[in-house]
Motif scaffolding. Structure first.
Motif, PDB file in Angstrom:
ATOM      1  N   VAL B 219      31.566  67.174  86.613  1.00 51.58           N
ATOM      2  CA  VAL B 219      31.547  66.974  85.160  1.00 51.58           C
ATOM      3  C   VAL B 219      30.744  65.722  84.804  1.00 51.58           C
ATOM      4  CG1 VAL B 219      32.977  66.545  83.126  1.00 51.58           C
ATOM      5  CG2 VAL B 219      33.752  68.138  84.867  1.00 51.58           C
ATOM      6  N   VAL B 220      30.951  64.642  85.558  1.00 52.86           N
ATOM      7  CA  VAL B 220      30.236  63.399  85.268  1.00 52.86           C
ATOM      8  C   VAL B 220      28.733  63.626  85.344  1.00 52.86           C
ATOM      9  CG1 VAL B 220      29.779  61.050  86.047  1.00 52.86           C
ATOM     10  CG2 VAL B 220      32.095  61.918  86.084  1.00 52.86           C
ATOM     11  N   ARG B 221      28.297  64.241  86.449  1.00 54.90           N
ATOM     12  CA  ARG B 221      26.855  64.445  86.656  1.00 54.90           C
ATOM     13  C   ARG B 221      26.231  65.279  85.540  1.00 54.90           C
ATOM     14  NH1 ARG B 221      24.384  61.225  88.297  1.00 54.90           N
ATOM     15  NH2 ARG B 221      24.434  60.371  90.372  1.00 54.90           N
ATOM     16  N   SER B 222      26.858  66.429  85.226  1.00 57.14           N
ATOM     17  CA  SER B 222      26.234  67.313  84.244  1.00 57.14           C
ATOM     18  C   SER B 222      26.276  66.675  82.857  1.00 57.14           C
ATOM     19  CB  SER B 222      26.901  68.683  84.244  1.00 57.14           C
ATOM     20  OG  SER B 222      28.273  68.555  83.985  1.00 57.14           O
ATOM     21  N   THR B 223      27.395  66.019  82.525  1.00 56.19           N
ATOM     22  CA  THR B 223      27.477  65.381  81.204  1.00 56.19           C
ATOM     23  C   THR B 223      26.458  64.256  81.081  1.00 56.19           C
ATOM     24  OG1 THR B 223      29.837  65.867  81.185  1.00 56.19           O
ATOM     25  CG2 THR B 223      29.046  64.309  79.563  1.00 56.19           C
ATOM     26  N   GLU B 224      26.303  63.492  82.175  1.00 51.21           N
ATOM     27  CA  GLU B 224      25.331  62.405  82.168  1.00 51.21           C
ATOM     28  C   GLU B 224      23.937  62.936  81.824  1.00 51.21           C
ATOM     29  OE1 GLU B 224      25.597  60.385  85.937  1.00 51.21           O
ATOM     30  OE2 GLU B 224      24.258  58.824  85.206  1.00 51.21           O
ATOM     31  N   GLU B 225      23.547  64.017  82.510  1.00 51.45           N
ATOM     32  CA  GLU B 225      22.215  64.575  82.260  1.00 51.45           C
ATOM     33  C   GLU B 225      22.074  65.010  80.805  1.00 51.45           C
ATOM     34  OE1 GLU B 225      19.772  64.299  84.321  1.00 51.45           O
ATOM     35  OE2 GLU B 225      21.211  63.316  85.643  1.00 51.45           O
ATOM     36  N   MET B 226      23.141  65.627  80.267  1.00 54.71           N
ATOM     37  CA  MET B 226      23.080  66.107  78.889  1.00 54.71           C
ATOM     38  C   MET B 226      22.957  64.938  77.907  1.00 54.71           C
ATOM     39  SD  MET B 226      22.848  69.180  78.760  1.00 54.71           S
ATOM     40  CE  MET B 226      22.464  69.957  80.294  1.00 54.71           C
ATOM     41  N   LEU B 227      23.706  63.864  78.151  1.00 52.83           N
ATOM     42  CA  LEU B 227      23.653  62.724  77.235  1.00 52.83           C
ATOM     43  C   LEU B 227      22.286  62.044  77.284  1.00 52.83           C
ATOM     44  CD1 LEU B 227      27.167  61.106  77.771  1.00 52.83           C
ATOM     45  CD2 LEU B 227      26.384  62.469  75.861  1.00 52.83           C
ATOM     46  N   LYS B 228      21.677  62.053  78.486  1.00 52.66           N
ATOM     47  CA  LYS B 228      20.351  61.435  78.599  1.00 52.66           C
ATOM     48  C   LYS B 228      19.312  62.213  77.795  1.00 52.66           C
ATOM     49  CE  LYS B 228      20.782  59.240  83.110  1.00 52.66           C
ATOM     50  NZ  LYS B 228      20.599  59.531  84.543  1.00 52.66           N
ATOM     51  N   LEU B 229      19.574  63.510  77.585  1.00 56.47           N
ATOM     52  CA  LEU B 229      18.615  64.330  76.843  1.00 56.47           C
ATOM     53  C   LEU B 229      18.631  64.034  75.346  1.00 56.47           C
ATOM     54  CD1 LEU B 229      18.895  67.872  78.470  1.00 56.47           C
ATOM     55  CD2 LEU B 229      17.076  66.203  78.685  1.00 56.47           C
ATOM     56  N   VAL B 230      19.703  63.398  74.855  1.00 54.96           N
ATOM     57  CA  VAL B 230      19.761  63.098  73.422  1.00 54.96           C
ATOM     58  C   VAL B 230      18.742  62.004  73.112  1.00 54.96           C
ATOM     59  CG1 VAL B 230      21.207  62.223  71.567  1.00 54.96           C
ATOM     60  CG2 VAL B 230      22.184  63.711  73.306  1.00 54.96           C
ATOM     61  N   PRO B 231      17.787  62.272  72.186  1.00 58.69           N
ATOM     62  CA  PRO B 231      16.746  61.288  71.932  1.00 58.69           C
ATOM     63  C   PRO B 231      17.323  59.967  71.431  1.00 58.69           C
ATOM     64  CG  PRO B 231      16.347  63.328  70.699  1.00 58.69           C
ATOM     65  CD  PRO B 231      17.666  63.462  71.355  1.00 58.69           C
ATOM     66  N   ASN B 232      16.764  58.873  71.918  1.00 55.66           N
ATOM     67  CA  ASN B 232      17.200  57.552  71.493  1.00 55.66           C
ATOM     68  C   ASN B 232      17.032  57.338  69.998  1.00 55.66           C
ATOM     69  OD1 ASN B 232      18.490  55.455  72.629  1.00 55.66           O
ATOM     70  ND2 ASN B 232      16.682  54.497  73.526  1.00 55.66           N
ATOM     71  N   GLU B 233      16.041  58.056  69.418  1.00 59.17           N
ATOM     72  CA  GLU B 233      15.777  57.890  67.991  1.00 59.17           C
ATOM     73  C   GLU B 233      17.000  58.239  67.155  1.00 59.17           C
ATOM     74  OE1 GLU B 233      12.571  60.544  67.817  1.00 59.17           O
ATOM     75  OE2 GLU B 233      11.338  59.273  69.097  1.00 59.17           O
ATOM     76  N   LEU B 234      17.776  59.243  67.627  1.00 51.89           N
ATOM     77  CA  LEU B 234      18.959  59.633  66.861  1.00 51.89           C
ATOM     78  C   LEU B 234      19.996  58.522  66.885  1.00 51.89           C
ATOM     79  CD1 LEU B 234      19.398  63.363  67.828  1.00 51.89           C
ATOM     80  CD2 LEU B 234      18.357  62.381  65.814  1.00 51.89           C
ATOM     81  N   ARG B 235      20.165  57.888  68.063  1.00 56.46           N
ATOM     82  CA  ARG B 235      21.115  56.780  68.142  1.00 56.46           C
ATOM     83  C   ARG B 235      20.672  55.661  67.212  1.00 56.46           C
ATOM     84  NH1 ARG B 235      20.385  58.193  73.625  1.00 56.46           N
ATOM     85  NH2 ARG B 235      22.222  59.210  74.481  1.00 56.46           N
ATOM     86  N   GLU B 236      19.356  55.341  67.238  1.00 57.31           N
ATOM     87  CA  GLU B 236      18.861  54.248  66.409  1.00 57.31           C
ATOM     88  C   GLU B 236      19.005  54.581  64.936  1.00 57.31           C
ATOM     89  OE1 GLU B 236      14.968  53.006  67.590  1.00 57.31           O
ATOM     90  OE2 GLU B 236      15.835  51.804  69.205  1.00 57.31           O
ATOM     91  N   ALA B 237      18.722  55.860  64.580  1.00 58.96           N
ATOM     92  CA  ALA B 237      18.851  56.254  63.181  1.00 58.96           C
ATOM     93  C   ALA B 237      20.272  56.013  62.710  1.00 58.96           C
ATOM     94  CB  ALA B 237      18.479  57.730  63.022  1.00 58.96           C
ATOM     95  N   SER B 238      21.224  56.365  63.541  1.00 58.50           N
ATOM     96  CA  SER B 238      22.623  56.212  63.157  1.00 58.50           C
ATOM     97  C   SER B 238      23.008  54.731  63.100  1.00 58.50           C
ATOM     98  CB  SER B 238      23.500  56.961  64.152  1.00 58.50           C
ATOM     99  OG  SER B 238      24.851  56.748  63.862  1.00 58.50           O
ATOM    100  N   LEU B 239      22.599  53.959  64.110  1.00 54.26           N
ATOM    101  CA  LEU B 239      22.917  52.530  64.114  1.00 54.26           C
ATOM    102  C   LEU B 239      22.306  51.834  62.901  1.00 54.26           C
ATOM    103  CD1 LEU B 239      22.424  51.639  67.882  1.00 54.26           C
ATOM    104  CD2 LEU B 239      24.573  51.823  66.642  1.00 54.26           C
ATOM    105  N   ALA B 240      21.076  52.249  62.528  1.00 52.17           N
ATOM    106  CA  ALA B 240      20.395  51.606  61.418  1.00 52.17           C
ATOM    107  C   ALA B 240      21.067  51.916  60.092  1.00 52.17           C
ATOM    108  CB  ALA B 240      18.923  52.029  61.377  1.00 52.17           C
ATOM    109  N   LEU B 241      21.927  52.963  60.061  1.00 51.17           N
ATOM    110  CA  LEU B 241      22.667  53.249  58.832  1.00 51.17           C
ATOM    111  C   LEU B 241      23.915  52.375  58.736  1.00 51.17           C
ATOM    112  CD1 LEU B 241      22.545  57.132  58.714  1.00 51.17           C
ATOM    113  CD2 LEU B 241      21.476  55.578  57.111  1.00 51.17           C
ATOM    114  N   GLY B 242      24.117  51.526  59.741  1.00 51.16           N
ATOM    115  CA  GLY B 242      25.311  50.692  59.734  1.00 51.16           C
ATOM    116  C   GLY B 242      26.514  51.404  60.302  1.00 51.16           C
TER     117      GLY B 242
END
Lengths: 258, 353
Positions: B219-242
């Motif tokens: 589970v750790v391995r497969s989830t890790e790979e999936m989370l890495k596929l999420v573009p960093n831009e989405l995280r930044e977009a969300s963080l930039a909204l506060g």
């Protein structure tokens, strides 16, 4: 709403690498300030220090002061999350949330912050979409996914998302570089309207764009590749483009750079 | 082959000689025929032997013919294609044969009665009985293992991708890798040693804990790979909204990768559903229905299959039941897979207009 930004002695690092060195400037409220300069000169890094997004990058850290109406963003006890609610950001590539509808994308800031009244949400979304000049194009498909829009529409959706949380300052990191001229024009018109309500800082590689939309322009440069970027000068846009006080600025603007 | 036809056309630097579309099929049929012919002549009785001879002939024949007609570069292209086909067939044949023999032997006794009755009053050598107790045991043990392993695995992966820096993250990654390689019997022995320390009798949950140990790294391995596929831009977009980081992960990162994470968990479940060794050590098996996983020996499907073979002294009825239980197990894993695919499609980021 709009607030003034006073930067003094700001230096930013990526790990041990110094990206920008000792920058001081003032960004006036209710105006558009454009950052121009060659690639790698630290414009985007400097922009990201203004809402503490720089430290999201591993190894990113900052020295110096950024005053938002007399409050130091890097002062003791300041929560970066609260800073980002006051200073919104639009990115180079449109990045709507792929799992959310158009409505949810605009509402995301309010919903994820948990500070909203259900009855107001629809009004805020409509107001923000109208503010981003997108309402007429999407009002019939608010429940469709945001990633189905065109690139220009997606970027305006991202602007709507950013202004929905009512920030004081809006930072834009090359918002038009992935867009065609028509969409670029739409965004530029929008920037002209938004500056009535927000303080806007825009990074651009397009000097005509800087000349068109901004009131003041800052020119950044770096002495050599690998050296930290520096602020060369900041002045009224008209003066920067007609009669800059530094030779390097004139060289860059007239294309004699490098 | 069709040299005569091609020679009539004017020479062009762009248009070389081409084998007709049916040529690969003709070569395949030809090599099959020759392969069978050689086997008959040499008196070979095994199907595998003439199959392999035909496969080799097909690859060599394709190369020779293509080299003569089309030239060396096209011949290399064709030999790569034919190797891929041969490898594909070699991989598919055992799979098809496994599924076929399981279905053909399994359906003999597989019916509602078989699925709803236990082996309570039936000796292993007699006909009748069923796998109800084994299904209950499997569902409970695998279900409990998933309840333990899936949250821990997903949270570990979130730590590794979103927060982990430096030595601790490296150590966690290393131990997850080590855990992936733990043989199931060792996981079973580990739990058994704890049970012996407290002088406990075998029970279903002990098996669940061993299965959870096996499931977690997957589970750790497969989830890790999936989370890495999420573009960093989405995280930044969300963080930039506060939005705080934990809400960004919960509301933006996880929903975006939910489909892939679910698929990963389902595949991990499929992996542990077939484990026999830890169940044999820790749960022991039981011919009666025991639906309480926290007390007393339980049955499970893989263990049931093993015991029907091992304890029945060659009785045909027991063999039939073992095959039917195998078919049930394959169907169970298959259904889980389909459910995972369904969820993945349903939750995938939408692109429609």
């Amino acid at each position: 709403m709009a607030k003034r930004i006073d930067v003094s002695g700001l230096t930013a690092y990526y790990g041990s690498h110094k990206a920008i060195d000792d920058i001081s400037m003032t960004v006036e409220p209710r105006s558009v300030t454009a950052f121009i300069g060659p690639s790698g000169c630290g414009k985007s890094t400097f922009l990201r220090t203004l809402n503490r997004m720089h430290e999201v990058t591993p190894g990113g850290r900052v020295e110096g002061k950024v005053l938002l109406d007399d409050e130091d963003l890097y002062g003791h006890g300041i929560d970066p999350v609260s800073v980002r609610r006051e200073v919104g950001m639009v990115f180079q590539r449109p990045n709507p949330f792929p799992t959310m509808s158009i409505f949810d994308n605009v509402a995301a800031g309010l919903r994820l912050n948990g500070s909203y009244k259900k009855s107001e949400l629809a009004d805020v979304v409509e107001k923000s979409l109208k503010g981003a000049n997108l309402w007429n194009e999407v009002k019939d498909r608010l429940n469709k996914p945001g990633s189905g829009l065109s690139g220009g529409q997606q970027q305006r959706l991202c602007i709507a998302r950013a202004i929905a949380v009512e920030p004081n300052v809006l930072l834009m990191d090359e918002p038009c570089s992935a867009l065609d001229p028509i969409s670029t024009l739409a965004i530029e018109d929008l920037i002209g309207e938004l500056k009535e309500r927000f303080t806007i800082v825009i990074v651009t590689h397009n000097m005509q764009q800087a000349a068109r939309v901004s009131d003041r322009t800052a020119f950044f440069n770096l002495s050599a590749v690998g050296q930290p970027g520096k602020l060369i000068e900041i002045d009224e846009t008209e003066r920067i483009f007609s009669n800059p006080s530094v030779q390097a600025t004139e060289d860059y603007i007239s294309g004699r750079f490098g | 082959m069709s040299n005569a036809v091609i020679a009539d056309k004017p020479r062009s630097t762009l248009r070389g000689a081409r084998l007709p579309k049916w040529a690969p099929y003709a070569i395949a049929a030809g090599s099959l025929a020759v392969g069978i012919g050689i086997s008959l002549a040499a008196g070979l009785h095994s199907n595998i032997q003439w199959g392999l001879i035909a496969a080799v002939l097909f690859v060599v024949g394709t190369y020779v013919i293509a080299a003569r007609v089309e030239g060396p570069r096209q011949a290399k292209d064709r030999i790569a294609t034919s190797l891929v086909w041969v490898a594909f067939l070699l991989a598919v044949i055992p799979l098809v044969s496994l599924v076929w023999s399981t279905i053909s032997r399994g359906v003999k006794v597989l019916d509602i009665y078989f699925l709803t009755h236990s082996m309570g009053l039936i000796a292993d050598s007699e006909p009748g009985g069923g796998i109800y107790h084994a299904i209950i045991g499997s569902l409970e043990q695998v279900g409990l293992a998933t309840v333990i392993a899936a949250p821990i695995g997903v949270l570990t992966a979130i730590y590794l991708v979103e927060y982990g820096r430096g030595n601790l993250a490296r150590a966690v990654t290393f131990f997850v890798d080590v855990m992936t390689g733990i043989p199931s019997i060792v996981a079973g022995l580990f739990i058994l040693s704890i049970m012996l320390m407290f002088e406990m009798q075998p029970f279903g949950f002990a098996g669940s804990m061993a299965l959870a140990i096996l499931m977690m790294p997957v589970v750790v391995r497969s989830t890790e790979e999936m989370l890495k596929l999420v573009p960093n831009e989405l995280r930044e977009a969300s963080l930039a909204l506060g939005v705080p980081k934990w809400r960004t992960i919960l509301k933006v990162v996880l929903p975006t990768s939910l489909g892939g994470i679910t698929t990963g968990i389902m595949l991990a479940v499929a992996r542990i559903a077939g484990e026999t060794a830890p169940v044999l050590l820790l749960v022991w098996g039981n011919s009666l229905i025991n639906s309480n996983p926290f007390e007393g020996a339980q049955q499970s499907l893989p263990l049931y299959i093993y015991q029907q073979y091992a304890n029945s002294a060659g009785s045909g009825a027991a063999y039939d039941r073992a095959w039917a239980a195998s078919l049930t197990l394959i169907a169970f894993v298959m259904i889980l897979n389909l459910v995972a695919r369904g969820i993945a499609r349903w939750k995938a980021p939408k692109t429609g207009r």
